[in-house]
Design a protein around this motif. Sequence first.
Motif, mmCIF file in Angstrom:
data_model
loop_
_atom_site.group_PDB
_atom_site.id
_atom_site.type_symbol
_atom_site.label_atom_id
_atom_site.label_comp_id
_atom_site.label_asym_id
_atom_site.label_seq_id
_atom_site.Cartn_x
_atom_site.Cartn_y
_atom_site.Cartn_z
ATOM 1 N N GLU A 1 0.831 -1.208 0.000
ATOM 2 C CA GLU A 1 0.000 0.000 0.000
ATOM 3 C C GLU A 1 0.866 1.260 0.000
ATOM 4 O O GLU A 1 0.594 2.206 -0.733
ATOM 5 C CB GLU A 1 -0.938 -0.008 1.205
ATOM 6 C CG GLU A 1 -1.962 1.098 1.177
ATOM 7 C CD GLU A 1 -3.042 0.902 2.213
ATOM 8 O OE1 GLU A 1 -4.189 0.664 1.810
ATOM 9 O OE2 GLU A 1 -2.732 0.981 3.413
ATOM 10 N N PRO B 1 -9.543 4.607 2.332
ATOM 11 C CA PRO B 1 -10.735 3.834 2.685
ATOM 12 C C PRO B 1 -10.360 2.387 3.026
ATOM 13 O O PRO B 1 -9.275 1.910 2.686
ATOM 14 C CB PRO B 1 -11.594 3.897 1.421
ATOM 15 C CG PRO B 1 -10.646 4.209 0.321
ATOM 16 C CD PRO B 1 -9.520 4.982 0.927
ATOM 17 N N GLU B 2 -11.271 1.677 3.689
ATOM 18 C CA GLU B 2 -11.013 0.287 4.064
ATOM 19 C C GLU B 2 -10.754 -0.591 2.847
ATOM 20 O O GLU B 2 -10.056 -1.593 2.932
ATOM 21 C CB GLU B 2 -12.189 -0.274 4.866
ATOM 22 C CG GLU B 2 -12.242 0.249 6.276
ATOM 23 C CD GLU B 2 -13.332 -0.409 7.083
ATOM 24 O OE1 GLU B 2 -13.672 -1.576 6.809
ATOM 25 O OE2 GLU B 2 -13.841 0.252 7.992
ATOM 26 N N SER B 3 -11.294 -0.203 1.702
ATOM 27 C CA SER B 3 -11.109 -0.988 0.479
ATOM 28 C C SER B 3 -9.684 -0.904 -0.057
ATOM 29 O O SER B 3 -9.284 -1.701 -0.887
ATOM 30 C CB SER B 3 -12.111 -0.550 -0.585
ATOM 31 O OG SER B 3 -12.057 0.842 -0.768
#
Length: 195
Positions: free
Chosen positions: A45, A106-108
């Motif tokens: 990420e 976001p959580e996604s």
Amino acid sequence: MKRREALKNIGLTIGYSAIAPSALSILQSCTTEKEKWVPLFFTQEEGLVMTKLVDLILPKTEATPGALDVNVPEFLDLYASKAYDTEAKEKYSKGIKSIIEALAIPESGAQYLKTEDYTNLLDKYLRPTNEEEILYKQEKNLVYESLLNLRDQAVWAYKTSKTIGEEVLAYDPIPTVQKGCIPIEEATGGKAWSL
């Protein structure tokens, strides 16, 4: 080894002594394909976020390649992994995490962030008003400091890449003539010299 190459290597060693010893070999090894890149220091990420930010800081233009064209995110990851000591790694990682938090991913996941999310973050911290800049410095705002550091590192990695050094900046692998007191336009066509 040929005499000319030996002299060139000696010159490079002396000329780049201010750069960490492994920086040049790291820079030369950053020739991965973006799809195959697996970060060593960054998480997946963080690697995605760094890639997006660096692309916005140094985008491709008609005249010049962008940061992604010369593998700047890969270099920053490899450099942090190989050249930083434990304390520097912790500080750098803390700064990256502050950037991630400021983006409010976001959580996604980060892949669902829009370009505007990154642009808003960069505008807020890299184009602050005078009052905001003073406040960020007084508060020792970690996001501000981390983005300034990222920008500086990205520009350094970009300018020291082989492609930029040989194809964009003024480049003469074996300078033989010294011309003093002439305009830069006449000397290099207005370009800065490649190191």
